[in-house]
Design an enzyme around this catalytic site. Structure first.
Site, PDB file in Angstrom:
ATOM      1  N   ASP A 182      -3.006   5.775  -4.750  1.00 26.42           N
ATOM      2  CA  ASP A 182      -3.895   6.843  -5.202  1.00 26.42           C
ATOM      3  C   ASP A 182      -3.275   7.708  -6.285  1.00 26.42           C
ATOM      4  O   ASP A 182      -3.899   8.683  -6.719  1.00 26.42           O
ATOM      5  CB  ASP A 182      -4.274   7.745  -4.019  1.00 26.42           C
ATOM      6  CG  ASP A 182      -3.095   8.604  -3.548  1.00 26.42           C
ATOM      7  OD1 ASP A 182      -3.270   9.821  -3.396  1.00 26.42           O
ATOM      8  OD2 ASP A 182      -2.003   8.054  -3.343  1.00 26.42           O
ATOM      9  N   PHE A 194       0.812  -1.208   0.000  1.00 24.71           N
ATOM     10  CA  PHE A 194       0.000   0.000   0.000  1.00 24.71           C
ATOM     11  C   PHE A 194       0.848   1.261   0.000  1.00 24.71           C
ATOM     12  O   PHE A 194       1.864   1.345   0.701  1.00 24.71           O
ATOM     13  CB  PHE A 194      -0.890   0.055   1.258  1.00 24.71           C
ATOM     14  CG  PHE A 194      -1.902  -1.028   1.370  1.00 24.71           C
ATOM     15  CD1 PHE A 194      -3.209  -0.832   0.942  1.00 24.71           C
ATOM     16  CD2 PHE A 194      -1.562  -2.256   1.928  1.00 24.71           C
ATOM     17  CE1 PHE A 194      -4.154  -1.836   1.067  1.00 24.71           C
ATOM     18  CE2 PHE A 194      -2.500  -3.268   2.056  1.00 24.71           C
ATOM     19  CZ  PHE A 194      -3.796  -3.057   1.619  1.00 24.71           C
ATOM     20  N   ASP A 195       0.396   2.245  -0.755  1.00 23.21           N
ATOM     21  CA  ASP A 195       0.835   3.610  -0.527  1.00 23.21           C
ATOM     22  C   ASP A 195       0.150   4.077   0.758  1.00 23.21           C
ATOM     23  O   ASP A 195      -0.820   3.452   1.219  1.00 23.21           O
ATOM     24  CB  ASP A 195       0.427   4.482  -1.717  1.00 23.21           C
ATOM     25  CG  ASP A 195       0.816   5.923  -1.528  1.00 23.21           C
ATOM     26  OD1 ASP A 195       1.991   6.196  -1.236  1.00 23.21           O
ATOM     27  OD2 ASP A 195      -0.067   6.793  -1.662  1.00 23.21           O
ATOM     28  N   LEU A 196       0.611   5.167   1.335  1.00 25.47           N
ATOM     29  CA  LEU A 196      -0.002   5.671   2.572  1.00 25.47           C
ATOM     30  C   LEU A 196      -0.915   6.865   2.311  1.00 25.47           C
ATOM     31  O   LEU A 196      -2.133   6.767   2.416  1.00 25.47           O
ATOM     32  CB  LEU A 196       1.076   6.066   3.579  1.00 25.47           C
ATOM     33  CG  LEU A 196       0.528   6.579   4.916  1.00 25.47           C
ATOM     34  CD1 LEU A 196      -0.019   5.432   5.755  1.00 25.47           C
ATOM     35  CD2 LEU A 196       1.586   7.348   5.691  1.00 25.47           C
TER      36      LEU A 196
END
Length: 218
Positions: free
Chosen positions: A166, A10-12
């Site tokens: 995102d 995951f990106d944060l």
């Protein structure tokens, strides 16, 4: 039963935690401090979200880039907890994935300590086996270094993993590493923008990810 997807990266920012207002406010304060003669609108700042701030400030004002990075990080540190928000359903989905024994990791363009602070504020830190920040790699996304490092440390193969983010940097980094990719429709840049980079999946809630990985089971 062997899961086809075992590893979720995951990106944060803008993916697990809504840091959009924190980032925009921090950029506004930093740019006002160092470039007061110019006006930066909210729309002007949106392209700065995603790439490392070192890169952004080096492009904007090379002579003052290091000072701007220091100012930016100090402002973020001061206002971090009051300005970050949670996304509906993220905590519940990440907890469920953890309980189902998926390998969970963060690959971010933020420095490690700031990533951990955000995870702890939202109570997410206990679910992740690995966090890779910008200060732990030589090249940031879309370079695949961070993803490749995560796969190695988690003992996972690319075809067992999916990168969720995102921004286009996340999608391209995933493609460059040979993993599946998922965009999040709640991206501040918009679902249509992300679709231009052809992620394998588009999530309209984090709960969608649970259905995707379950469907990928053999």
């Amino acid at each position: 039963m062997t899961k086809k997807i075992t590893t979720l990266l995951f990106d944060l920012d803008g993916t697990l935690i809504n840091t959009n207002e924190l980032i925009i406010a921090t950029f506004q304060a930093t740019l006002q401090e160092f470039m007061p003669e110019k006006t930066f609108t909210r729309e002007d700042i949106l392209p700065f979200i995603g790439p490392p701030i070192t890169e952004t400030f080096a492009n904007l004002y090379p002579e003052k880039a290091d000072e701007m990075v220091s100012y930016y990080r100090a402002y973020t540190n001061e206002h971090h907890d009051e300005l970050i928000l949670e996304y509906d359903g993220v905590y519940e989905a990440i907890r469920a994935l953890s309980e189902e024994d998926y390998k969970l990791a963060i690959v971010s363009t933020k420095i490690y300590d700031t990533v951990m602070r955000g995870l702890k504020v939202m109570g997410l830190d206990k679910f992740f086996q690995l966090v890779i920040g910008f200060d732990q790699v030589q090249a940031a996304k879309p370079d695949p270094e961070g993803i490749n490092m995560a796969l190695t440390l988690l003992n996972a193969l690319p075809d067992e993993a999916i990168m969720i983010g995102d921004n286009y940097h996340d999608i391209l980094a995933g493609k460059n590493a040979g993993v599946k990719t998922a965009g999040v429709a709640w991206s501040i840049k918009g679902e249509a923008f992300l679709n231009e980079y052809k992620p394998d999946y588009m999530l309209h809630s984090m709960g969608d990810l649970i259905e995707i990985v379950r469907e990928e089971e053999d």
